[in-house]
Design a protein around this motif. Structure first.
Motif, PDB file in Angstrom:
ATOM      1  N   SER A   1      27.044  75.542  41.473  1.00  0.00           N
ATOM      2  CA  SER A   1      26.793  75.216  42.872  1.00  0.00           C
ATOM      3  C   SER A   1      26.213  76.446  43.571  1.00  0.00           C
ATOM      4  CB  SER A   1      28.075  74.742  43.544  1.00  0.00           C
ATOM      5  OG  SER A   1      27.804  74.300  44.862  1.00  0.00           O
ATOM      6  N   ALA A   2      26.827  76.903  44.659  1.00  0.00           N
ATOM      7  CA  ALA A   2      26.319  78.063  45.395  1.00  0.00           C
ATOM      8  C   ALA A   2      27.047  79.347  45.042  1.00  0.00           C
ATOM      9  CB  ALA A   2      26.421  77.814  46.890  1.00  0.00           C
ATOM     10  N   ASP A   3      28.023  79.282  44.146  1.00  0.00           N
ATOM     11  CA  ASP A   3      28.837  80.458  43.805  1.00  0.00           C
ATOM     12  C   ASP A   3      28.388  81.030  42.466  1.00  0.00           C
ATOM     13  OD1 ASP A   3      30.752  82.409  43.722  1.00  0.00           O
ATOM     14  OD2 ASP A   3      32.378  81.073  43.083  1.00  0.00           O
ATOM     15  N   TRP A   4      27.465  81.981  42.538  1.00  0.00           N
ATOM     16  CA  TRP A   4      26.920  82.611  41.334  1.00  0.00           C
ATOM     17  C   TRP A   4      27.131  84.123  41.395  1.00  0.00           C
ATOM     18  CZ3 TRP A   4      24.661  80.239  37.087  1.00  0.00           C
ATOM     19  CH2 TRP A   4      24.416  78.861  37.208  1.00  0.00           C
ATOM     20  N   ARG A   5      27.292  84.713  40.204  1.00  0.00           N
ATOM     21  CA  ARG A   5      27.472  86.164  40.088  1.00  0.00           C
ATOM     22  C   ARG A   5      26.556  86.692  38.992  1.00  0.00           C
ATOM     23  NH1 ARG A   5      31.134  88.608  43.930  1.00  0.00           N
ATOM     24  NH2 ARG A   5      31.977  86.771  45.000  1.00  0.00           N
ATOM     25  N   LEU A   6      25.975  87.862  39.259  1.00  0.00           N
ATOM     26  CA  LEU A   6      25.076  88.508  38.301  1.00  0.00           C
ATOM     27  C   LEU A   6      25.729  89.740  37.707  1.00  0.00           C
ATOM     28  CD1 LEU A   6      21.656  88.410  40.208  1.00  0.00           C
ATOM     29  CD2 LEU A   6      22.680  86.662  38.727  1.00  0.00           C
TER      30      LEU A   6
END
Length: 344
Positions: free
Chosen positions: A117-122
Motif C-alpha cells: 500500500s503506502a507503507d514502503w521502506r528502502l
C-alpha cells in the motif's frame, strides 16, 4: 524563450564554458550553488515533453550543457523528475525543492523496497546519485518482491547517507554523483511495478540527456572556433572545424525533429518512441565522440594543459557520454527493427 545569438560556427564562444575549481569538493560546491540558483530563480520551469514546446525544453538543456555539463546534469535530473511525477501522478514539486532521478542499476546488491500500500521502506545502496548532497528529494528505483518500482524519497531523512569518496573520476566531479545508502527510509511509490520504464516519457527523457551531451560538444568545439578568430587556422585545423560544425548541425536538426515528433505523439500511440530515442541518442553520442577527436587533433595538447575550462569540458563530456550503452543500445535498436520489419 529566444535562442542565444549564433557564433561563427553555431557553437557559442569560449566564454560559454565557465572555468571551475580544480578540487572535486570545490567543484561540487560550485555546481550546487549554480543548481540551487537555477531552481530558486525559476529557470528550470521548463515545458513538459509533448506539451507543444519540446524544442524549447531541449534547447534549454543543450544551452545548459554548453555552459557547464555538471550543472546541466543536475538540471536535467530535476526537470525529468518533474515530468515523471506529472506523467505518473506523483506528488507535486514544491517551490525550493530540488529533485534528482537515481535509477542506475549496475551489478551489485542494489536497493530493496519492502512494504505494501503506502507503507514502503528502502534499504541498501544506490550508486551514481547525482546531486547526492544537493537534492532535497529524489525519485529512486528499487527492487521489490513484485519487480522493480519507482519511489519518491526525501533526501533529508536521517536514514539517507551519501558516501564520500565514491566518485573518483575527474570528469563530472562537480555533479556530486556519489553512492547513497538507505537505512529503513520511508518512501512513496510512484506508478506501478515497471511503470517507470514503460511510460512514453522514459524515451522522451532519454533524448533530453542527449541534448545535454550536445551542449557539451558545442562547448568543446568553441575552443577551436575561438582559435580561428584569434590567429586563423591552417588547412588541417580548418577541415576539423568544418567537420565538427557539420556534425553538430546534423545533431541539432535531428534533436529538433525529434522534439516535433514527440509533440505530435506525446503518448506514443504510434509506438515509435523507443526507436526514436535509440536513434537520437546513438547519433548524438557518435557526434560528440567525433567532435572530441576532431578538436583534439586540431588543437593538440595546448588547450587540455593550459585552458581549465576546455580541459574540464572534455573530461566532463567523456564521462557523461558513457550513459550511452554503446553497442548494447545499437543491438537493441537492430533487434527492434528486425523484429517489426521496419527499415532503418
Amino acid at each position: 524563450m529566444e535562442p542565444p545569438p549564433a557564433s561563427p560556427v553555431g557553437v557559442g564562444t569560449s566564454s560559454d564554458t565557465a572555468p571551475g575549481p580544480a578540487h572535486p569538493q570545490d567543484a561540487s560546491r560550485a555546481t550546487a550553488e549554480r543548481f540551487v540558483a537555477l531552481v530558486d530563480g525559476g529557470s528550470l520551469r521548463l515545458p513538459l515533453p509533448g506539451s507543444g514546446r519540446t524544442r524549447e525544453r531541449f534547447h534549454t538543456l543543450c544551452r545548459l550543457g554548453r555552459h557547464d555539463l555538471c550543472v546541466a546534469r543536475l538540471a536535467e535530473g530535476h526537470v525529468d523528475a518533474v515530468a515523471i511525477l506529472a506523467e505518473l501522478g506523483g506528488p507535486k514539486v514544491k517551490p525550493g525543492e530540488r529533485w534528482g532521478v537515481w535509477a542506475a542499476h549496475p551489478p551489485g546488491p542494489g536497493l530493496k523496497a519492502v512494504g505494501r500500500s503506502a507503507d514502503w521502506r528502502l534499504t541498501g545502496v544506490k550508486p551514481y546519485c547525482s546531486g547526492a548532497r544537493t537534492c532535497t528529494h529524489a525519485l529512486v528505483t528499487a527492487d521489490t518482491a513484485q519487480g522493480r518500482r519507482l519511489f519518491a524519497v526525501p533526501v533529508g531523512d536521517r536514514g539517507v547517507l551519501a558516501v564520500p569518496g565514491t566518485w573518483q573520476a575527474v570528469g563530472m566531479a562537480g555533479s556530486d554523483s556519489l553512492d547513497v545508502t538507505f537505512h529503513d527510509v520511508p518512501a512513496e511509490p510512484v506508478g506501478d511495478v515497471g511503470g517507470y520504464v514503460r511510460r512514453p516519457g522514459f524515451q522522451h527523457g532519454g533524448i533530453g540527456v542527449a541534448a545535454c551531451w550536445l551542449g557539451g560538444a558545442q562547448a568543446v568545439t568553441a575552443t577551436l572556433a575561438t582559435e580561428s578568430g584569434r590567429r586563423g587556422l591552417d588547412e588541417h585545423a580548418a577541415a576539423h572545424l568544418g567537420r565538427a560544425d557539420v556534425l553538430l548541425h546534423t545533431a541539432e536538426v535531428l534533436l529538433g525533429h525529434a522534439a516535433d515528433e514527440i509533440d505530435g505523439d506525446p503518448d506514443d500511440r504510434h509506438g515509435g518512441a523507443r526507436v526514436r530515442s535509440l536513434r537520437v541518442r546513438g547519433l548524438v553520442e557518435l557526434v560528440c565522440t567525433e567532435v572530441l577527436q576532431h578538436v583534439g587533433r586540431a588543437t593538440g595538447a595546448g588547450p587540455l594543459c593550459r585552458d581549465a575550462a576546455h580541459a574540464r569540458a572534455v573530461a566532463d563530456l567523456t564521462v557523461y557520454l558513457r550513459q550511452h550503452h554503446a553497442e548494447r543500445d545499437y543491438a537493441v535498436l537492430g533487434n527492434l527493427l528486425a523484429g517489426d520489419g521496419r527499415a532503418p
